[in-house]
Enzyme design. Structure first.
Site, PDB file in Angstrom:
ATOM      1  CD  GLN A  53      -2.004  -8.706   4.483  1.00 56.76           C
ATOM      2  OE1 GLN A  53      -2.806  -7.797   4.590  1.00 56.76           O
ATOM      3  NE2 GLN A  53      -0.762  -8.498   4.090  1.00 56.76           N
ATOM      4  CB  SER A  98       4.389  -0.393  10.642  1.00 56.03           C
ATOM      5  OG  SER A  98       3.130   0.125  10.264  1.00 56.03           O
ATOM      6  CG  HIS A 100       7.081  -2.262   1.939  1.00 61.45           C
ATOM      7  ND1 HIS A 100       6.961  -1.123   2.695  1.00 61.45           N
ATOM      8  CD2 HIS A 100       5.871  -2.864   1.976  1.00 61.45           C
ATOM      9  CE1 HIS A 100       5.737  -1.021   3.158  1.00 61.45           C
ATOM     10  NE2 HIS A 100       5.042  -2.073   2.751  1.00 61.45           N
ATOM     11  CG  MET A 142      -1.895  -1.206   1.155  1.00 58.78           C
ATOM     12  SD  MET A 142      -3.448  -0.950   1.999  1.00 58.78           S
ATOM     13  CE  MET A 142      -2.868  -0.722   3.661  1.00 58.78           C
ATOM     14  N   GLY A 143       2.155   1.076  -0.382  1.00 57.75           N
ATOM     15  CA  GLY A 143       3.051   2.226  -0.513  1.00 57.75           C
ATOM     16  C   GLY A 143       3.609   2.714   0.807  1.00 57.75           C
TER      17      GLY A 143
HETATM   18  O1  PAF Z   1      -0.109  -5.810   3.591  1.00 53.59           O
HETATM   19  C1  PAF Z   1      -0.516  -4.871   2.859  1.00 53.59           C
HETATM   20  O2  PAF Z   1       0.164  -3.871   2.619  1.00 53.59           O
HETATM   21  C2  PAF Z   1      -1.900  -4.972   2.252  1.00 53.59           C
HETATM   22  O3  PAF Z   1      -2.798  -5.574   3.115  1.00 53.59           O
HETATM   23  C3  PAF Z   1      -1.909  -5.670   0.873  1.00 53.59           C
HETATM   24  C4  PAF Z   1      -1.465  -7.116   0.971  1.00 53.59           C
HETATM   25  C5  PAF Z   1      -0.999  -4.922  -0.083  1.00 53.59           C
HETATM   26  C6  PAF Z   1      -3.322  -5.660   0.293  1.00 53.59           C
HETATM   27  O4  PAF Z   1      -3.794  -4.363   0.129  1.00 53.59           O
END
Ligand code: PAF
Length: 277
Positions: free
Chosen positions: A151, A183, A34, A27-28
């Site tokens: 998730q 985060s 990341h 989500m940037g």
């Molecule tokens: O973990 C995230 O950043 C979001 O939940 C994802 C997997 C990109 C889905 O929008």
């Protein structure tokens, strides 16, 4: 680095390169966590694609969506430097041309636990977007950080049940040098909040030590509660890492145990966990 903004172009990319592509959905407002997923993808695939889309369907609190940090230029620069081949950064109307559909995929047992209990609709929104992204891009592998352990578990289950050809890869949580889990939301913490937030990882590490030294689940729970007493805690749980069912005593020790916490600091909801084999 190619920039793709439409679903049609994403499908074209899939037709040419999907089978040799590793995919990192985000989500940037990217951070080292990341980039560790990007690095893993680059090591295991010929091409790496990252998506940046702040998915409204997974925000149960509109205020949280509004405050979610966005800086696409900064993200592009980081991804270019990291050697990413393409970034998918669609406008909202491209993803939900008819609005967010009421279509839902639900795993009631897994979804009602931990984050699902306080964030109704959140995981349904996550599964919807991840399902669509994987359908459009058809990557060989998709990489998810284990900070969002619940998730990851749900996405893995969906990919298995819907027989996706994409392999779902869970990657280790990445921490700041003082232990705070990385985060995108950390940028919203005040200096004081940033210090207070350390209570999450410290409590987890302490609980993990107690667990390894044979203490009871009740002792762990009370250590977590006192370690996080200064915060507004959403949950602090010791559970079976596969079902997320809370453990009750030593007899229920599982091969893999998850100790997971969520708490608010400066009104920012933070999560963290430790996975014990
Ligand atoms: O973990 C995230 O950043 C979001 O939940 C994802 C997997 C990109 C889905 O929008």
């Amino acid at each position: 680095m190619e920039k793709i903004t439409t679903r049609a172009d994403m499908r074209h990319y899939a037709a040419r390169h999907g089978a040799e592509t590793g995919f990192v959905p985000t989500m940037g407002y990217l951070h080292e966590g990341h980039l560790s997923l990007v690095e893993r993808s680059r090591a295991e695939n010929r091409r790496t694609v990252v998506s940046i889309f702040v998915n409204p369907a997974q925000f149960n609190d509109p205020g949280d969506l509004e405050k979610y940090p966005v800086d696409l230029e900064r993200d592009f620069a980081m991804l270019r430097a990291a050697g990413v081949d393409a970034v998918f950064c669609p406008p909202r109307a491209e993803i939900y041309p008819r609005g967010v559909p009421p279509l839902q995929m639900a795993y009631p047992d897994l979804m009602r636990r931990l984050c699902g209990a306080a964030r109704p609709g959140h995981f349904e929104g996550v599964l919807l977007i991840v399902h669509n992204l994987l359908q459009w891009l058809q990557p060989a592998n998709a990489y998810f950080g284990l900070k969002d352990y619940q998730q990851y578990l749900l996405i893995k289950k969906m990919a298995l049940d819907l027989e996706f050809t994409t392999n779902i890869v869970g990657c280790p949580l990445v921490r700041e040098s003082d232990g705070l889990a990385m985060s995108s939301r950390n940028v919203r913490l005040s200096a004081n909040g940033r210090t207070q937030a350390l209570a999450l990882s410290r409590s987890l590490f302490h609980a993990a030590d107690l667990w390894k030294n044979g203490h009871t689940v009740a002792e762990l729970r009370s250590a977590l509660a006192s370690g996080m007493a200064s915060l507004r805690t959403d949950y602090a749980e010791v559970c079976d890492a596969h079902t997320l069912e809370p453990l009750h005593d030593k007899a229920t020790r599982k091969a893999q145990t998850l100790i997971a916490v969520a708490a608010f600091v400066d009104d920012v909801r933070l999560i963290d966990n430790v996975l014990i084999d």
